[in-house]
Scaffold this motif. Structure first.
Motif, short mmCIF file in Angstrom:
data_model
loop_
_atom_site.label_atom_id
_atom_site.label_comp_id
_atom_site.label_asym_id
_atom_site.label_seq_id
_atom_site.Cartn_x
_atom_site.Cartn_y
_atom_site.Cartn_z
N GLY A 67 0.80 -1.21 0.00
CA GLY A 67 0.00 0.00 0.00
C GLY A 67 0.83 1.26 0.00
O GLY A 67 2.02 1.25 -0.35
N TYR A 68 0.18 2.31 0.41
CA TYR A 68 0.74 3.66 0.34
C TYR A 68 0.69 4.25 1.74
O TYR A 68 -0.38 4.33 2.36
N PHE A 69 1.86 4.65 2.24
CA PHE A 69 1.97 5.12 3.62
C PHE A 69 2.66 6.49 3.58
O PHE A 69 3.90 6.57 3.56
N LEU A 106 8.52 1.11 -11.59
CA LEU A 106 8.90 0.82 -12.98
C LEU A 106 7.70 0.44 -13.82
O LEU A 106 7.54 0.90 -14.96
N ARG A 107 6.80 -0.36 -13.26
CA ARG A 107 5.67 -0.81 -14.09
C ARG A 107 4.66 0.31 -14.30
O ARG A 107 4.02 0.41 -15.35
N THR A 108 4.54 1.20 -13.32
CA THR A 108 3.61 2.33 -13.47
C THR A 108 4.14 3.29 -14.54
O THR A 108 3.38 3.75 -15.41
N GLY A 221 -11.70 8.64 -4.47
CA GLY A 221 -11.50 9.91 -3.79
C GLY A 221 -10.32 10.71 -4.28
O GLY A 221 -10.25 11.91 -4.05
N LYS A 222 -9.34 10.06 -4.94
CA LYS A 222 -8.23 10.85 -5.49
C LYS A 222 -8.68 11.51 -6.79
O LYS A 222 -9.59 11.01 -7.47
N GLN A 223 -8.01 12.60 -7.15
CA GLN A 223 -8.43 13.33 -8.35
C GLN A 223 -7.33 14.29 -8.80
O GLN A 223 -6.73 14.98 -7.97
N ASP A 287 -6.00 6.57 -18.47
CA ASP A 287 -6.32 6.48 -17.05
C ASP A 287 -5.62 5.23 -16.51
O ASP A 287 -6.12 4.11 -16.62
N GLY A 288 -4.42 5.44 -15.95
CA GLY A 288 -3.61 4.31 -15.49
C GLY A 288 -3.94 3.97 -14.05
O GLY A 288 -3.48 4.63 -13.12
N THR A 289 -4.74 2.94 -13.87
CA THR A 289 -5.20 2.62 -12.51
C THR A 289 -4.24 1.65 -11.82
O THR A 289 -4.25 1.53 -10.61
P1 NAD Z 1 4.54 10.88 -3.30
O1 NAD Z 1 3.79 11.00 -2.04
O2 NAD Z 1 6.00 10.59 -3.26
O3 NAD Z 1 4.38 12.22 -4.15
C1 NAD Z 1 3.15 12.83 -4.39
C2 NAD Z 1 3.45 14.30 -4.69
O4 NAD Z 1 2.25 14.91 -5.15
C3 NAD Z 1 3.93 15.09 -3.48
O5 NAD Z 1 5.19 15.65 -3.74
C4 NAD Z 1 2.86 16.19 -3.31
O6 NAD Z 1 3.41 17.42 -2.93
C5 NAD Z 1 2.29 16.26 -4.72
N1 NAD Z 1 0.95 16.79 -4.78
C6 NAD Z 1 -0.12 16.41 -4.05
N2 NAD Z 1 -1.21 17.12 -4.44
C7 NAD Z 1 -0.81 17.93 -5.44
C8 NAD Z 1 -1.47 18.86 -6.26
N3 NAD Z 1 -2.76 19.12 -6.12
N4 NAD Z 1 -0.76 19.47 -7.23
C9 NAD Z 1 0.54 19.24 -7.39
N5 NAD Z 1 1.23 18.37 -6.62
C10 NAD Z 1 0.56 17.72 -5.67
O7 NAD Z 1 3.79 9.79 -4.17
P2 NAD Z 1 4.32 8.98 -5.44
O8 NAD Z 1 4.95 7.72 -5.00
O9 NAD Z 1 5.10 9.89 -6.30
O10 NAD Z 1 2.95 8.60 -6.13
C11 NAD Z 1 2.15 9.61 -6.69
C12 NAD Z 1 0.73 9.12 -6.86
O11 NAD Z 1 0.71 8.05 -7.78
C13 NAD Z 1 0.11 8.57 -5.56
O12 NAD Z 1 -1.23 8.99 -5.50
C14 NAD Z 1 0.20 7.08 -5.76
O13 NAD Z 1 -0.76 6.38 -5.02
C15 NAD Z 1 -0.03 6.99 -7.24
N6 NAD Z 1 0.43 5.74 -7.84
C16 NAD Z 1 -0.36 5.19 -8.79
C17 NAD Z 1 0.03 4.03 -9.40
C18 NAD Z 1 -0.81 3.45 -10.50
O14 NAD Z 1 -0.61 2.32 -10.88
N7 NAD Z 1 -1.69 4.21 -11.07
C19 NAD Z 1 1.23 3.40 -9.02
C20 NAD Z 1 2.04 4.01 -8.08
C21 NAD Z 1 1.64 5.20 -7.51
#
Ligand code: NAD
Length: 317
Positions: A67-69, A106-108, A221-223, A287-289
């Motif tokens: 998960g994400y912490f 890497l995969r994302t 909830g994310k957007q 839209d990469g989920t």
């Molecule tokens: P992270 O916490 O390291 O970085 C997120 C960054 O977003 C932070 O630096 C924060 O300041 C910035 N941020 C937040 N709200 C913002 C806004 N409104 N405008 C501009 N910047 C903003 O997280 P990460 O590891 O880089 O991951 C980023 C996102 O991608 C997370 O939401 C994560 O869950 C998602 N993610 C998705 C997938 C997928 O498969 N789609 C895979 C991995 C991560």
């Protein structure tokens, strides 16, 4: 059972292998050769998210747990924590456990790059990145592999984080400029990769003909993108059911602005079963989920490389 610990992953796989493995997953799902199982994702409080992504490929069965912490960065560890477990698809016996942190990044990034290669205009020269967290640098490296970008512009809520992204751009020989969201309109490809729960990228921030790779929204909830903009684009995804419920499209769908039937699986485009970009002016949105099959594919690739090099560690369970 074999173990490939996190510390070995960087020496085994990079953006090239990840791109090939993820592109193959898109083709397998389009051909009905692979099946993604419903995601379990639970909020633990304090922004912590935990869950499971799993699926069955032609020769692989597995699950990514993790998960994400968000408090981790302050502790000096990655916000995403995960491990991929592979099982023998015939017997169900656990086959391997593989560190999932670098693999997730890497995969994302690879999935976004596959979308850019398939959907962005070939002449795209300016890359925009919204978000400069852990994932952003991987996105930049992967995107730079598939188009001849000449410069990179980016914005992050915490501007100090942009320095890391600028350093990666410099390493790739690309000038980088920190810009406000309004100036993302200069980009022909925009990757969104924030953890935001309110949209930043509005209709006026995106020029006609742009390709958007929306990677940050993987949870209810994310957007990142204004729903009215999402509704105006041609939407592609890795998994339609996920896009409509927990991806960037969730908000446009919930507001009745986008019919999920209008969301095209990117795999269908790669397989030649659906059109991709239809005009130079069309805005395309991937839209990469994030799906379990992508995790399993890169993990299976790592396992094979680790076995070949005698690096996989046998353990009895
Ligand atoms: P992270 O916490 O390291 O970085 C997120 C960054 O977003 C932070 O630096 C924060 O300041 C910035 N941020 C937040 N709200 C913002 C806004 N409104 N405008 C501009 N910047 C903003 O997280 P990460 O590891 O880089 O991951 C980023 C996102 O991608 C997370 O939401 C994560 O869950 C998602 N993610 C998705 C997938 C997928 O498969 N789609 C895979 C991995 C991560």
């Amino acid at each position: 059972m074999l173990v490939v610990p996190e510390r070995l992953i960087a020496g085994l796989i990079g953006p090239d292998e990840a791109f090939d493995a993820v592109a193959e997953v898109f083709r397998q799902t389009a051909g009905g050769l692979a099946r993604n199982f419903p995601v379990v994702r639970e909020a633990l409080g304090g922004g912590r998210q935990y869950g499971f992504k799993s699926g069955l490929g032609p020769d692989a069965l597995g699950v990514k747990a993790g998960g994400y912490f968000p408090g981790n960065a302050a502790r000096g560890i990655t916000n995403h924590q995960s491990v991929v477990t592979l099982f023998d698809p015939q017997t169900g016996r656990p086959e391997a456990m593989i560190g999932g942190n670098l693999l997730t990044a890497l995969r994302t990034a690879a999935a976004a790059a596959v979308s850019i290669e398939a959907l962005a205009r070939p002449e795209a020269r300016v890359l925009g990145i919204l978000g400069a967290g852990h994932q952003a640098a991987f996105q930049l490296r992967a995107a730079a592999r598939v188009r001849s970008f000449e410069r990179v512009i980016g914005w992050n809520r915490t501007p100090a984080r942009l320095a890391g992204l600028a350093a990666v751009a410099t390493e790739l020989g690309l000038p980088f400029e920190a810009v406000p969201p309004e100036r993302l309109r200069e980009a022909e490809v925009i990757v969104t990769v924030t953890s935001s729960t309110t949209w930043t990228l509005g209709i006026e921030h995106v020029a006609p003909g742009t390709h958007l790779a929306c990677m940050g929204t993987d949870t209810i909830g994310k957007q990142e993108v204004e729903p009215r903009l999402v509704a105006r684009t041609r939407v592609f995804t890795d998994e339609v059911a996920q896009a409509a419920t927990l991806g960037e499209a969730q908000h446009a769908v919930a507001q009745g602005l986008l019919d999920p039937a209008r969301i095209t699986p990117l795999g269908a485009v790669l397989a030649g079963d659906a059109p991709g970009r239809e005009s130079a002016d069309q805005i395309t949105l991937y839209d990469g989920t994030g799906i379990g099959l992508q995790d399993i594919a890169v993990a299976a690739r790592v396992l094979s490389l680790a076995r070949d090099r005698g690096l996989a560690i046998p353990v009895e369970i």
